[in-house]
Design an enzyme around this catalytic site. Sequence first.
Site, PDB file in Angstrom:
ATOM      1  N   HIS A   2     -39.904   9.738  13.772  1.00  0.00           N
ATOM      2  CA  HIS A   2     -40.379   8.853  12.713  1.00  0.00           C
ATOM      3  C   HIS A   2     -41.265   9.599  11.716  1.00  0.00           C
ATOM      4  O   HIS A   2     -42.089  10.418  12.110  1.00  0.00           O
ATOM      5  CB  HIS A   2     -41.182   7.693  13.326  1.00  0.00           C
ATOM      6  CG  HIS A   2     -41.301   6.507  12.421  1.00  0.00           C
ATOM      7  ND1 HIS A   2     -42.091   6.513  11.290  1.00  0.00           N
ATOM      8  CD2 HIS A   2     -40.731   5.275  12.486  1.00  0.00           C
ATOM      9  CE1 HIS A   2     -42.001   5.328  10.702  1.00  0.00           C
ATOM     10  NE2 HIS A   2     -41.183   4.564  11.398  1.00  0.00           N
ATOM     11  N   PRO A  62     -62.536  12.543   2.438  1.00  0.00           N
ATOM     12  CA  PRO A  62     -62.434  13.868   1.810  1.00  0.00           C
ATOM     13  C   PRO A  62     -61.032  14.166   1.289  1.00  0.00           C
ATOM     14  O   PRO A  62     -60.040  13.702   1.854  1.00  0.00           O
ATOM     15  CB  PRO A  62     -62.804  14.821   2.950  1.00  0.00           C
ATOM     16  CG  PRO A  62     -62.440  14.081   4.204  1.00  0.00           C
ATOM     17  CD  PRO A  62     -62.709  12.634   3.909  1.00  0.00           C
ATOM     18  N   GLY A 104     -55.031  14.315  10.544  1.00  0.00           N
ATOM     19  CA  GLY A 104     -54.183  14.016   9.401  1.00  0.00           C
ATOM     20  C   GLY A 104     -54.841  13.011   8.474  1.00  0.00           C
ATOM     21  O   GLY A 104     -56.072  12.928   8.379  1.00  0.00           O
TER      22      GLY A 104
END
Length: 563
Positions: A82, A164, A172
């Site tokens: 996926h 950030p 991630g």
Amino acid sequence: MTKLIECVPNFSEGVNLDTIKQITDEVESVEGVRLLNVDPGKATNRTVVTFVGEPERVIEAAFLAIKKAGELIDMSKQKGEHPRMGATDVCPLIPISNITMEETAEYATRLAKRVGEELQIPVYLYEAAQPNKSRSNLSVIRAGEYEGFFKKIKQPEWAPDFGPAENDVKRGATVIGARDFLVAYNVNLNTTSVRRANSIAFDVREAGRTLREGDPINGKIVYDENGKAKTIPGSLKAVKAIGWFIEEYGVAQISMNLTNINITPVHKAFDEVCDKAAARGIRVTGSELVGLIPLKAMLDAGRYFLEKQQRSVGVSEKELIRIAIKSMGLDELSPFKPEERIIEYLLKDKADSKLINMSLTDLADETASESPAPGGGSISAAVGALGASLATMVANLSSHKKGWDSRWREFSDWAQRGQQFKNELLVLVDLDTTAFNQIMEAFALPKSNNEEKAARDKAIQDATRYAIEIPFKVMEAALDSMEVIKAMTLTGNPNSITDAGVAALCARTAVLGAFMNVKINASGYKDKDYVIDIIYRGNEIERKAVALEAEIIELVNGKIGLG
């Protein structure tokens, strides 16, 4: 009224059950949040979690789950079929009841801000929570996936909404937003070819495929005057789809997101994939639901497949669901348990249907016990439900009678009406006992001072009115069911004429029995104008029920012919 939202985060871990359990434990640690479903996939290496509750509590549970997922999942080592970009890949909030999409989007934005600022995870808003519509589509945001985001996040147009502008090596990036209810649905094929599966996906998905000269796969792309590639739309609106191979099962699938099941319901998507696959020499062998589905979607599917067979759709809810499961092969890869996959069943309070979920023996034993409830009101509703059931049975038998094939829809319509009355009366079985218990609770309230006495008196009057209204609804539903009973007496299968007669006896009993409860409860209600009106209306219903029963019984005896 309580506001409820659903949260369906997708975590990039579908193999390590201990990791998944630690994440869902965080969800369950928040009081008032109900974990509905946990659906891990090994091949996709992804778990879809579903929980529901009041907004403040849901976003707290979501924050804790996102935090824990970031601690446990290492995206630098994660692989799966996926598309994904983060440990918590996507986290949508969905309005369920008494809350608008705009309000839900505000909660999503609050959650995203907190995740970005406190956890220092890059966060992108999507769908209704994203004001910039050029970057509100999940697939557009996620393009490039985890591996490509180290460069993508540095592009000014792809700066995150919160957190950030640096792709976190371990965690991630995450997408958080608000959207309508989405059904994740996969259709299984008898092929291992991802290319062929993708071709079918392009045939059906709304976005379609890129237009090419000559060869539709390898030909030169055709562009418009603005330099944008032209597309050939697919056959299904509100559908996103791709093809992939599931090694765990050794088959290719069409993986679909149905973004508006009012436009494209599950059964239509299934049949369309069947048609497109067959045109390419491929067979559909079954399908797979990921996460949860609304009850209406399953009932609509059951009716759809029965109508294709020209069979009566006036069957029970349980039977409609069974037909839907078998017709779409939802149990091909793993058992499909409606009580675990249908959202309304998971949200249902079992206490609301305690009596009707008993066996007949247990209900009789409970009624015969020294407890005053269930009493005559609940039993009147139960008898009325049995009468409506008998009429529905006659309609279904008539729909399937040999030689009456052309009349199947006529009797199917009557059976559907019978089912509606049966279902309404079944709900009232428990509600009547609930109404009685509320009166008892009101009488038990303290009365040591004037304030307490006034509050107690108000509670007694409110409970009494409710205890009048419930059996009155039994009267109305039982009388209305007699229309179906009479129709089946006149036009139904003659072999079932006595069943229609017994149905009439049940309906009349339900009306008269419920009216006794209306009258005894009304005797203690202080609003005399209301009491006069409700008793007048009750007398009219009783008169009509008695007359209809006599008419139906005369018709039944006439058709039996023995005097």
